[in-house]
Design a protein around this motif. Structure first.
Motif, PDB file in Angstrom:
ATOM      1  N   MET A  21     -32.628 -27.786  47.080  1.00  0.00           N
ATOM      2  CA  MET A  21     -33.174 -26.838  48.055  1.00  0.00           C
ATOM      3  C   MET A  21     -34.693 -26.639  47.946  1.00  0.00           C
ATOM      4  O   MET A  21     -35.333 -26.309  48.934  1.00  0.00           O
ATOM      5  CB  MET A  21     -32.494 -25.471  47.894  1.00  0.00           C
ATOM      6  N   LEU A  22     -35.235 -26.795  46.749  1.00  0.00           N
ATOM      7  CA  LEU A  22     -36.651 -26.480  46.546  1.00  0.00           C
ATOM      8  C   LEU A  22     -37.534 -27.707  46.380  1.00  0.00           C
ATOM      9  O   LEU A  22     -38.754 -27.580  46.270  1.00  0.00           O
ATOM     10  CB  LEU A  22     -36.811 -25.550  45.328  1.00  0.00           C
ATOM     11  N   GLY A  23     -36.930 -28.897  46.317  1.00  0.00           N
ATOM     12  CA  GLY A  23     -37.707 -30.128  46.215  1.00  0.00           C
ATOM     13  C   GLY A  23     -38.375 -30.356  44.876  1.00  0.00           C
ATOM     14  O   GLY A  23     -39.336 -31.121  44.776  1.00  0.00           O
ATOM     15  N   LEU A  24     -37.872 -29.727  43.833  1.00  0.00           N
ATOM     16  CA  LEU A  24     -38.437 -29.903  42.499  1.00  0.00           C
ATOM     17  C   LEU A  24     -37.917 -31.196  41.876  1.00  0.00           C
ATOM     18  O   LEU A  24     -36.883 -31.722  42.282  1.00  0.00           O
ATOM     19  CB  LEU A  24     -38.074 -28.703  41.614  1.00  0.00           C
ATOM     20  N   GLY A  25     -38.593 -31.681  40.865  1.00  0.00           N
ATOM     21  CA  GLY A  25     -38.212 -32.925  40.213  1.00  0.00           C
ATOM     22  C   GLY A  25     -37.090 -32.787  39.206  1.00  0.00           C
ATOM     23  O   GLY A  25     -36.498 -33.784  38.792  1.00  0.00           O
ATOM     24  N   SER A  26     -36.786 -31.563  38.797  1.00  0.00           N
ATOM     25  CA  SER A  26     -35.711 -31.323  37.829  1.00  0.00           C
ATOM     26  C   SER A  26     -35.270 -29.864  37.951  1.00  0.00           C
ATOM     27  O   SER A  26     -35.818 -29.102  38.749  1.00  0.00           O
ATOM     28  CB  SER A  26     -36.187 -31.595  36.394  1.00  0.00           C
ATOM     29  N   THR A  27     -34.327 -29.488  37.107  1.00  0.00           N
ATOM     30  CA  THR A  27     -33.866 -28.092  37.090  1.00  0.00           C
ATOM     31  C   THR A  27     -34.743 -27.214  36.199  1.00  0.00           C
ATOM     32  O   THR A  27     -34.648 -25.987  36.275  1.00  0.00           O
ATOM     33  CB  THR A  27     -32.412 -28.014  36.582  1.00  0.00           C
ATOM     34  N   ILE A  28     -35.564 -27.801  35.377  1.00  0.00           N
ATOM     35  CA  ILE A  28     -36.354 -27.052  34.384  1.00  0.00           C
ATOM     36  C   ILE A  28     -37.207 -25.937  35.006  1.00  0.00           C
ATOM     37  O   ILE A  28     -37.224 -24.822  34.484  1.00  0.00           O
ATOM     38  CB  ILE A  28     -37.224 -28.004  33.529  1.00  0.00           C
ATOM     39  N   PRO A  29     -37.920 -26.172  36.124  1.00  0.00           N
ATOM     40  CA  PRO A  29     -38.767 -25.093  36.659  1.00  0.00           C
ATOM     41  C   PRO A  29     -38.018 -23.962  37.373  1.00  0.00           C
ATOM     42  O   PRO A  29     -38.641 -22.963  37.758  1.00  0.00           O
ATOM     43  CB  PRO A  29     -39.686 -25.793  37.658  1.00  0.00           C
ATOM     44  N   VAL A  30     -36.719 -24.085  37.575  1.00  0.00           N
ATOM     45  CA  VAL A  30     -35.970 -23.059  38.311  1.00  0.00           C
ATOM     46  C   VAL A  30     -36.011 -21.747  37.528  1.00  0.00           C
ATOM     47  O   VAL A  30     -35.719 -21.705  36.334  1.00  0.00           O
ATOM     48  CB  VAL A  30     -34.516 -23.513  38.557  1.00  0.00           C
ATOM     49  N   SER A  31     -36.350 -20.674  38.221  1.00  0.00           N
ATOM     50  CA  SER A  31     -36.496 -19.364  37.576  1.00  0.00           C
ATOM     51  C   SER A  31     -35.276 -18.481  37.842  1.00  0.00           C
ATOM     52  O   SER A  31     -34.457 -18.768  38.714  1.00  0.00           O
ATOM     53  CB  SER A  31     -37.742 -18.660  38.116  1.00  0.00           C
ATOM     54  N   MET A  32     -35.193 -17.400  37.115  1.00  0.00           N
ATOM     55  CA  MET A  32     -34.151 -16.407  37.380  1.00  0.00           C
ATOM     56  C   MET A  32     -34.322 -15.829  38.781  1.00  0.00           C
ATOM     57  O   MET A  32     -33.331 -15.587  39.478  1.00  0.00           O
ATOM     58  CB  MET A  32     -34.179 -15.285  36.337  1.00  0.00           C
ATOM     59  N   ASP A  33     -35.555 -15.623  39.214  1.00  0.00           N
ATOM     60  CA  ASP A  33     -35.779 -15.120  40.569  1.00  0.00           C
ATOM     61  C   ASP A  33     -35.225 -16.089  41.614  1.00  0.00           C
ATOM     62  O   ASP A  33     -34.613 -15.659  42.602  1.00  0.00           O
ATOM     63  CB  ASP A  33     -37.267 -14.856  40.819  1.00  0.00           C
ATOM     64  N   ASP A  34     -35.430 -17.401  41.398  1.00  0.00           N
ATOM     65  CA  ASP A  34     -34.848 -18.404  42.310  1.00  0.00           C
ATOM     66  C   ASP A  34     -33.330 -18.282  42.327  1.00  0.00           C
ATOM     67  O   ASP A  34     -32.702 -18.273  43.388  1.00  0.00           O
ATOM     68  CB  ASP A  34     -35.203 -19.833  41.866  1.00  0.00           C
ATOM     69  N   MET A  35     -32.734 -18.183  41.154  1.00  0.00           N
ATOM     70  CA  MET A  35     -31.276 -18.123  41.050  1.00  0.00           C
ATOM     71  C   MET A  35     -30.730 -16.862  41.717  1.00  0.00           C
ATOM     72  O   MET A  35     -29.738 -16.921  42.446  1.00  0.00           O
ATOM     73  CB  MET A  35     -30.828 -18.188  39.588  1.00  0.00           C
ATOM     74  N   VAL A  36     -31.362 -15.730  41.477  1.00  0.00           N
ATOM     75  CA  VAL A  36     -30.895 -14.473  42.068  1.00  0.00           C
ATOM     76  C   VAL A  36     -31.004 -14.534  43.590  1.00  0.00           C
ATOM     77  O   VAL A  36     -30.084 -14.121  44.307  1.00  0.00           O
ATOM     78  CB  VAL A  36     -31.667 -13.263  41.488  1.00  0.00           C
ATOM     79  N   HIS A  37     -32.099 -15.068  44.097  1.00  0.00           N
ATOM     80  CA  HIS A  37     -32.295 -15.183  45.545  1.00  0.00           C
ATOM     81  C   HIS A  37     -31.164 -15.993  46.190  1.00  0.00           C
ATOM     82  O   HIS A  37     -30.546 -15.550  47.167  1.00  0.00           O
ATOM     83  CB  HIS A  37     -33.654 -15.840  45.830  1.00  0.00           C
TER      84      HIS A  37
END
Length: 178
Positions: free
Chosen positions: A76-92
């Motif tokens: 959904m966010l076009g990132l290269g991996s899961t590492i940069p995903v934040s808690m704010d992203d997950m909650v949203h």
């Protein structure tokens, strides 16, 4: 081209036939249903969703559980991996899925860095997924090395699902490198 005939995959038909619900039962799937199915050695279904529309469709299909995975970083966010995903992203994204799904049991993925530092941080972030995101359980990676953390989260009253096999959050760690 243009014939209008639907292509029917045997794999799709088998998958649909194996679904435990087929969209007929609209009662809420709960942790007690998971427990009773496990004890009876009966399968249940689980699909990943990241947004309201997907969650509505998954729920309509009769899938028992929905995982809001940290793979949303790539999908959904076009990132290269899961590492940069934040808690704010997950909650949203969890909140959007929770608005769309009314029947499925909802599981929120704990992203990298949200539970490794301390039990207190793990519990606090797991609570965010339940309170702010509308999830009913959390998933974390780590196997034996995270067993005490999982126990601490469970002692706080939050159901935990583990991740078995290759763990994407740490797949780039030196132990996995060639």
């Amino acid at each position: 081209a243009g014939g209008g005939a639907a292509v029917r995959s045997p794999l799709l038909r088998v998958g649909i036939r194996r679904s435990t619900n087929l969209g007929r039962d609209t009662s809420k799937f709960t942790i007690l249903d998971i427990k009773s199915r496990y004890e009876a050695a009966e399968p249940f279904t689980m699909v990943t969703a990241y947004d309201y529309s997907s969650a509505k469709n998954v729920d309509r299909a009769g899938i028992d559980m929905i995982l809001v995975g940290d793979s949303l970083g790539q999908v959904m966010l076009g990132l290269g991996s899961t590492i940069p995903v934040s808690m704010d992203d997950m909650v949203h994204h969890a909140r959007a899925v929770a608005r769309g799904a009314k029947r499925a049991f909802l599981v929120g993925d704990m992203p990298f860095g949200s539970y490794e530092a301390s039990h207190e941080r793990a519990i606090s972030n797991a609570m965010r997924l339940l309170k702010e995101g509308g999830m009913e359980a959390v998933k974390l990676e780590g196997g034996v090395t995270m067993a005490e953390t999982a126990r601490a989260i469970v002692r706080a009253g939050i159901p935990v699902l583990g991740h078995v096999g290759l763990t994407p959050q740490t797949a780039s760690a030196p132990m996995y490198s060639a």
